[in-house]
Design an enzyme around this catalytic site. Sequence first.
Site, mmCIF file in Angstrom:
data_model
loop_
_atom_site.group_PDB
_atom_site.id
_atom_site.type_symbol
_atom_site.label_atom_id
_atom_site.label_comp_id
_atom_site.label_asym_id
_atom_site.label_seq_id
_atom_site.Cartn_x
_atom_site.Cartn_y
_atom_site.Cartn_z
ATOM 1 N N MET A 1 0.862 -0.970 0.020
ATOM 2 C CA MET A 1 -0.013 0.099 0.148
ATOM 3 C C MET A 1 0.783 1.170 -0.265
ATOM 4 S SD MET A 1 -3.063 -1.051 2.456
ATOM 5 C CE MET A 1 -2.076 -2.110 3.611
ATOM 6 N N CYS B 1 -2.285 -1.801 -10.146
ATOM 7 C CA CYS B 1 -2.543 -0.490 -9.478
ATOM 8 C C CYS B 1 -3.089 0.564 -10.631
ATOM 9 C CB CYS B 1 -1.295 -0.049 -8.785
ATOM 10 S SG CYS B 1 -1.307 1.250 -7.715
HETATM 11 C C1 FMN Z 1 -4.100 3.325 0.174
HETATM 12 C C2 FMN Z 1 -3.583 2.201 -0.738
HETATM 13 C C3 FMN Z 1 -2.306 2.093 -1.447
HETATM 14 C C4 FMN Z 1 -2.279 1.201 -2.512
HETATM 15 N N1 FMN Z 1 -1.147 1.184 -2.852
HETATM 16 C C5 FMN Z 1 -0.873 -0.170 -3.679
HETATM 17 C C6 FMN Z 1 0.577 -0.407 -4.397
HETATM 18 O O1 FMN Z 1 1.556 0.371 -4.127
HETATM 19 N N2 FMN Z 1 0.599 -1.465 -5.005
HETATM 20 C C7 FMN Z 1 -0.344 -2.490 -5.202
HETATM 21 O O2 FMN Z 1 -0.016 -3.454 -5.939
HETATM 22 N N3 FMN Z 1 -1.701 -2.343 -4.744
HETATM 23 C C8 FMN Z 1 -1.837 -1.171 -4.064
HETATM 24 N N4 FMN Z 1 -2.922 -0.993 -3.499
HETATM 25 C C9 FMN Z 1 -3.973 -2.034 -3.645
HETATM 26 C C10 FMN Z 1 -3.958 -2.950 -2.315
HETATM 27 O O3 FMN Z 1 -2.714 -3.882 -2.395
HETATM 28 C C11 FMN Z 1 -5.012 -4.159 -2.470
HETATM 29 O O4 FMN Z 1 -4.849 -4.907 -3.876
HETATM 30 C C12 FMN Z 1 -6.467 -3.655 -2.369
HETATM 31 O O5 FMN Z 1 -6.526 -2.657 -1.391
HETATM 32 C C13 FMN Z 1 -7.456 -4.639 -2.188
HETATM 33 O O6 FMN Z 1 -7.426 -5.240 -1.035
HETATM 34 P P1 FMN Z 1 -8.177 -4.985 0.221
HETATM 35 O O7 FMN Z 1 -9.714 -4.801 0.001
HETATM 36 O O8 FMN Z 1 -7.893 -6.043 1.173
HETATM 37 O O9 FMN Z 1 -7.620 -3.400 0.784
HETATM 38 C C14 FMN Z 1 -3.135 0.024 -2.531
HETATM 39 C C15 FMN Z 1 -4.510 0.038 -1.913
HETATM 40 C C16 FMN Z 1 -4.551 1.240 -0.933
HETATM 41 C C17 FMN Z 1 -5.866 1.196 -0.184
#
Ligand code: FMN
Length: 331
Positions: A17, A99
């Site tokens: 993240m 992303c």
């Molecule tokens: C604040 C934020 C920053 C994120 N940055 C990245 C990142 O740098 N690389 C990536 O692959 N996914 C990134 N994501 C996506 C998360 O890795 C994840 O795939 C997404 O939040 C879904 O999972 P969750 O529902 O458990 O949060 C980000 C998500 C959030 C909320």
Amino acid sequence: MAGGGQVGAWRFSVAPMMDGTDRHCRFFHRLLTRRARLYTEMIVADAILRGDAGRLLRFHPAEHPVALQLGGSDPDALGEAARIGEAFGYDEINLNVGCPSDRVLSGTFGACLMKTPGLVADCVAAMRAAVRIPVTVKCRIGVDDQDPDQSLFAFVDAVAAAGCEVFVVHARKAWLQGLSPRENREIPPLDYDLVARLKGARPALTIVVNGGIATIDAAIAHLHRFDGVMIGRAAYGEPAILAEVDRRIFGDPAPDPAIGAVVREMSAYVRRSARQGTPPHHVVRHMLGLYHGKPGARLWRRMLSEQGAATPPDILDRALEAMTRPAPAPA
Ligand SMILES: Cc1cc2nc3c(=O)[nH]c(=O)nc-3n(C[C@H](O)[C@H](O)[C@H](O)COP(=O)(O)O)c2cc1C
């Protein structure tokens, strides 16, 4: 199952993240779980090659197992960045194909690469040629008007042919036009069944499911169909759930770490870091949700956040003391 001698290594992980899982956050998460796999924020390959790699990549030895997530689409640059990451001691190199932020779109990396599986395969081949640690990919099920039943399988097959054995699949599409990155984490519907069909059809691959998993109960349920579960927002916003992971996900007999003990260890870390020039709020901002849903949660959050850049190095001791102080008797 794939993954060399590392079967089970991807059983539970905390998602990459940006602005979230920096080295301070990962150190904190590691005190809550010894077993979860931790991911860095996405770091653009060019930034490693042209910037201060030491500042971008350094991490604490306690963070293992820890994966470096790279962003980029140039095979040579990714190969070189992966080589540097391995030299820094990372346990895995992960490529971001999920992303959808503006920055990511303009640099032709992230989710738009779902449309060019051949290029991703070339990137994976270059990274694999450069390192001995596993090279993995985090992707979506498709983008824009792609048919996910087709795009996910075509993507995974092309990239697996280049030697990638581990895929983290955020089980929703990204819509590259019209949705903000945040909306792209909420609005396109989740399709776990499609990812389960991928696992069924490609059993030799390690398939980790991600997206919308909010509790350890939900994670355990997913483990019946997938090799692993990756949790992002819930782990960041409510980190105390991580304290259950070693016992409930990995079956470790040891009792869950006590939250108060974790806070005291973090307090020592904050003071150490402050002496080395890290402002305390850079560390404690990752801990705001530690008491989420528990008595005192608002007091905790307020005490850790209200002083911003002026947050003192002993803030965690003060906040812990305030949380445990008995409420004054009514007059
Ligand atoms: C604040 C934020 C920053 C994120 N940055 C990245 C990142 O740098 N690389 C990536 O692959 N996914 C990134 N994501 C996506 C998360 O890795 C994840 O795939 C997404 O939040 C879904 O999972 P969750 O529902 O458990 O949060 C980000 C998500 C959030 C909320």
